[in-house]
Design an enzyme around this catalytic site. Structure first.
Site, PDB file in Angstrom:
ATOM      1  CG  ASP A  21      37.243  34.744 -51.189  1.00  0.00           C
ATOM      2  OD1 ASP A  21      36.930  35.029 -50.018  1.00  0.00           O
ATOM      3  OD2 ASP A  21      37.428  35.614 -52.076  1.00  0.00           O
ATOM      4  CD  GLU A  61      31.227  39.587 -45.927  1.00  0.00           C
ATOM      5  OE1 GLU A  61      32.129  38.936 -46.502  1.00  0.00           O
ATOM      6  OE2 GLU A  61      30.674  40.577 -46.440  1.00  0.00           O
TER       7      GLU A  61
HETATM    8  P1  13P Z   1      39.836  43.317 -53.377  1.00  0.00           P
HETATM    9  O1  13P Z   1      39.483  42.855 -54.755  1.00  0.00           O
HETATM   10  O2  13P Z   1      39.328  44.693 -53.069  1.00  0.00           O
HETATM   11  O3  13P Z   1      41.289  43.180 -53.079  1.00  0.00           O
HETATM   12  O4  13P Z   1      39.059  42.357 -52.359  1.00  0.00           O
HETATM   13  C1  13P Z   1      39.318  40.988 -52.380  1.00  0.00           C
HETATM   14  C2  13P Z   1      38.424  40.226 -51.506  1.00  0.00           C
HETATM   15  O5  13P Z   1      37.943  40.720 -50.501  1.00  0.00           O
HETATM   16  C3  13P Z   1      38.170  38.835 -51.880  1.00  0.00           C
HETATM   17  O6  13P Z   1      37.336  38.181 -50.998  1.00  0.00           O
END
Ligand code: 13P
Length: 289
Positions: free
Chosen positions: A84, A136
């Protein structure tokens, strides 16, 4: 390594079936166990997402080994390991080397051309190894308790630019900014569904919604109907674990650390299961919503 891009297949199937795959942030054994357990209990696919910011907790190679050990053979196809938010190309390379199924190169803070350039470089390296790529365009605001590195200034994704970006980079999925926030909302969520619809009409690739925490279920389903195939959830899961632990420690200050681990897995699994159900338009909404 196989050349099968599990990430792309998983998201394309989700779009066709009117659901989104939940992507939960994982950063230790407890969070990874909870995500696998939630997938097991719901029968749904799940993405385990280690953020670049959690490399201090666990490196990709260790997370890969942990997930391999946790996932039973009959669940392998529906559990993917994803990197991520990685601002550095090197982090993507580290995850690709470690055998991740997909990576997110986050150049959203860069000007368009630079974002496209670094994304293109990561796509070339990743696709050569059968690894999927998310990028993104635009930026999310930071809500309460956000745990992201980003500055938190909201820049909504421009549909025309999104189409150009995808054509130039060949990414498998695009994260868009349409009003969700990282962390908890400081008021009512305002999600720009017409904008999402316009982006969806212009690009064939599945869309990703970051900032899942606190987003009402009906809104999430509207987003799924507009091409969102992956929704990221982090804050609410982590807070559930912390609240459970805090309660236990207040009741019994000398509680063993091992008990807190087990209780946190239970608390996280419950929130994750609830989110998985929210993302599938064919399932009844969870009663909690
Ligand atoms: P939240 O912490 O708002 O659930 O978002 C998580 C996110 O987008 C991780 O990339």
């Amino acid at each position: 390594m196989s050349n099968h891009n599990r990430f792309a297949t998983m998201l394309q199937n989700a779009v066709q079936e009117g659901r989104a795959v939940a992507a939960f942030n994982v950063y230790n054994l407890e969070s990874a166990t909870a995500a696998v357990q939630a997938a097991q209990r719901t029968g749904a696919p799940v993405i385990l997402a280690l953020g670049e910011r959690y490399f201090a907790n666990v490196r990709p190679v260790v997370m890969r080994a942990m997930v391999d050990a946790l996932v039973p053979a009959d669940m392998r196809e529906r559990v993917a390991l994803h990197l991520d938010h990685a601002a550095a190309k090197e982090s993507c390379m580290e995850a690709i080397e470690a055998g991740f199924d997909s990576v997110m190169i986050d150049g959203s803070h860069l000007p368009f051309a630079q974002n496209a350039q670094v994304t293109k470089e990561v796509v070339e390296a990743a696709h050569a190894r059968g690894v999927g790529v998310e990028a993104e365009l635009g930026g999310l605001a930071a809500g309460d308790s956000s745990h992201e590195f980003s500055t938190g200034t909201q820049v909504l994704t421009d549909p025309e630019q999104a189409a150009l970006f995808v054509a130039e980079t060949n990414v498998d999925a695009l994260a868009v900014s349409v009003g969700t926030v990282h962390g908890l909302y400081r008021g009512e969520p305002h999600v720009d569904l017409p904008r999402l619809q316009e982006i969806h009409q212009r690009i064939a690739q599945p869309l990703v919604l970051h900032g899942g925490s606190g987003t009402p279920a009906p809104l999430l389903r509207e987003a799924v109907a507009r091409g969102v195939a992956k929704v990221n959830v982090n804050t609410e899961v982590a807070l559930a674990a912390v609240q459970r632990i805090a309660g236990l420690v207040v009741d019994k200050p000398r509680i063993h650390f091992a008990e807190l681990g087990l209780a946190s897995v239970e608390a996280m699994t419950a929130v994750m299961e609830d989110y998985i159900l929210r993302f599938d338009s064919k399932r009844p909404l969870p009663l909690s919503r």
